[in-house]
Scaffold this active site. Structure first.
Site, PDB file in Angstrom:
ATOM      1  N   LYS A   1       0.507  -1.461  -0.151  1.00 53.58           N
ATOM      2  CA  LYS A   1       0.057  -0.239   0.274  1.00 53.58           C
ATOM      3  C   LYS A   1       0.869   1.482  -0.349  1.00 53.58           C
ATOM      4  O   LYS A   1       0.209   2.161  -0.116  1.00 53.58           O
ATOM      5  CB  LYS A   1      -1.228   0.444   1.696  1.00 53.58           C
ATOM      6  CG  LYS A   1      -1.985  -1.517   0.955  1.00 53.58           C
ATOM      7  CD  LYS A   1      -2.357  -1.196  -0.048  1.00 53.58           C
ATOM      8  CE  LYS A   1      -3.771  -2.434   0.512  1.00 53.58           C
ATOM      9  NZ  LYS A   1      -3.965  -2.591  -1.437  1.00 53.58           N
ATOM     10  N   CYS A   2       2.352   0.962  -0.595  1.00 56.41           N
ATOM     11  CA  CYS A   2       3.119   2.427  -0.221  1.00 56.41           C
ATOM     12  C   CYS A   2       2.854   2.550  -1.355  1.00 56.41           C
ATOM     13  O   CYS A   2       2.760   2.375  -2.308  1.00 56.41           O
ATOM     14  CB  CYS A   2       4.264   2.016   0.431  1.00 56.41           C
ATOM     15  SG  CYS A   2       5.541   2.990  -0.318  1.00 56.41           S
ATOM     16  N   ASN A   3       3.416   4.541  -1.594  1.00 55.34           N
ATOM     17  CA  ASN A   3       3.802   4.783  -2.855  1.00 55.34           C
ATOM     18  C   ASN A   3       4.492   4.120  -3.731  1.00 55.34           C
ATOM     19  O   ASN A   3       4.243   4.788  -5.192  1.00 55.34           O
ATOM     20  CB  ASN A   3       3.414   6.746  -2.441  1.00 55.34           C
ATOM     21  CG  ASN A   3       2.209   7.168  -2.257  1.00 55.34           C
ATOM     22  OD1 ASN A   3       1.158   6.348  -2.128  1.00 55.34           O
ATOM     23  ND2 ASN A   3       2.334   8.054  -1.128  1.00 55.34           N
TER      24      ASN A   3
ATOM     25  N   SER B   1       4.843   1.797  -4.389  1.00 58.25           N
ATOM     26  CA  SER B   1       4.973  -0.111  -4.460  1.00 58.25           C
ATOM     27  C   SER B   1       5.195  -0.040  -6.205  1.00 58.25           C
ATOM     28  O   SER B   1       4.790  -1.478  -6.611  1.00 58.25           O
ATOM     29  CB  SER B   1       3.626  -1.013  -3.932  1.00 58.25           C
ATOM     30  OG  SER B   1       2.649   0.239  -4.681  1.00 58.25           O
TER      31      SER B   1
END
Length: 173
Positions: A35-37, A39
């Site tokens: 869910k990290c930017n 990813s």
């Protein structure tokens, strides 16, 4: 001399993976989060893996929920999600802690052998990358913002160093 080969870690399915299985390989270790930017880097990491795996290169993904809870997926489902969303085929491990008293020993080793942003040893965010040479030694640490495709030259150089001190040369792509 110590190396990453002294460590093992559980894969997403709980199966233990001994890093000594990768002796002689060039390895990129990355703490990941779905869910990290950053990813989207998983797709770029897969491209690197596909491009260089035949030359003894691999990527190891270590999901981490330590930064803003960006990895909420349970271990058994992580690999499926990474495959479906990012087409990942390289090894994916169970979630780990990378900082603090519960940090996985591999990440303690990596941090002890290099410094990151502002010369700090702590990992500051998801997608910190560690390039390991064929002898299991840390070669370079990269910040989360470093795009995987910018690593091609150093990966090729590290692979060349492992194969007769540069006797093998990559074709310019």
């Amino acid at each position: 001399m110590d190396s990453i080969y002294q460590f093992s870690a559980p894969l997403y399915n709980g199966e233990n993976f001994d890093l000594s299985q990768l002796t002689g390989s060039t390895i990129l270790i990355v703490n990941t989060a779905s869910k990290c930017n950053f990813s989207v880097q998983l797709t770029a990491l897969e491209k690197l893996y596909q491009q260089y795996k035949h030359f003894g290169f691999t990527v190891l993904a270590f999901p981490c929920n330590q930064f803003d809870y960006n990895e909420p997926i349970n271990n058994p489902d992580i690999k499926d999600f990474y495959q479906q969303q990012f087409n990942v085929s390289f090894p994916v491990f169970s979630k780990v802690m990378v900082n603090g008293p519960e940090a996985h020993p591999l990440f303690n080793y990596l941090k002890a052998h290099t410094r990151g942003i502002a010369q700090n040893r702590a990992i500051k965010w998801n997608f910190t990358k560690f390039l390991i040479n064929s002898e299991g030694q840390l070669a370079v640490r990269y910040a989360p913002r470093t795009k995987p495709d910018t690593l091609k030259q150093v990966i090729e150089s590290t692979i060349n160093d492992a194969t007769n001190n540069g006797a093998f040369q990559f074709a310019k792509v």
